[in-house]
Motif scaffolding. Sequence first.
Motif: not given
Length: 129
Positions: A70-97
């Motif tokens: 209830p007081d927050g989340a601890h999330l990790h995520m990996s994403v790829s960009d339009a060139q297929g490069r992958v980055l990942g880390g701890h999810v901060g506020p402001g990840c917009i769908v």
Amino acid sequence: MSPLPLRLSPGDDLRAAVVAALAASGERAGFVLQGIGSLSVAQLRYAGVPQPAELRGDLEILTLAGSVSPDGAHLHMSVSDAQGRVLGGHVGPGCIVRTTAELLLALLPGQRFTREHDPQTGYPELKIG
């Protein structure tokens, strides 16, 4: 364990939506088991770096997992960009769908998670109670 599938819409803040879904469920503990979808903005904090990096553009969510209280989340995520490069880390506020995000939240009835400051790590860490 009780599954709660979620579909987020364009413009939703991913992290805030996960915490809100737990609150709406009435439960006090959960885990994001997996998530896929797309973002227009990702806020990822890399290991050992105090502030998140802001990534902008057409980003695909490849993995998403973590704990939710209830007081927050601890999330990790990996994403790829339009060139297929992958980055990942701890999810901060402001990840917009961008187009959609599809997640599976596992609710844990009878459990209670909180996040408390840990002087050893310097971060709010999971407390199971």
